[in-house]
Design a protein around this motif. Sequence first.
Motif: not given
Length: 70
Positions: A47-61
């Motif tokens: 992912e390269q978008r700082r504004g990407r919307q995240l919701h419950r359950g999303d995992v960021v590494q």
Amino acid sequence: MPVREIPIRGEMIRLGQLLKLADLVDVGADAKLLLEDGLVTVNGELEQRRGRQLHRGDVVQVEDESVRVA
């Protein structure tokens, strides 16, 4: 590797905000650099978008640390 749970208040949070909330970066400029360098994935995808919307359950590494939106 353990995944830390990061609780949010609303329905979603933007990626840059989550990186700061999880103490993975100090300021938004640091988040921008990580994203530009290809060091951030969301649910296993680069992912390269700082504004990407995240919701419950999303995992960021970021490199060797993983957090899940809770």
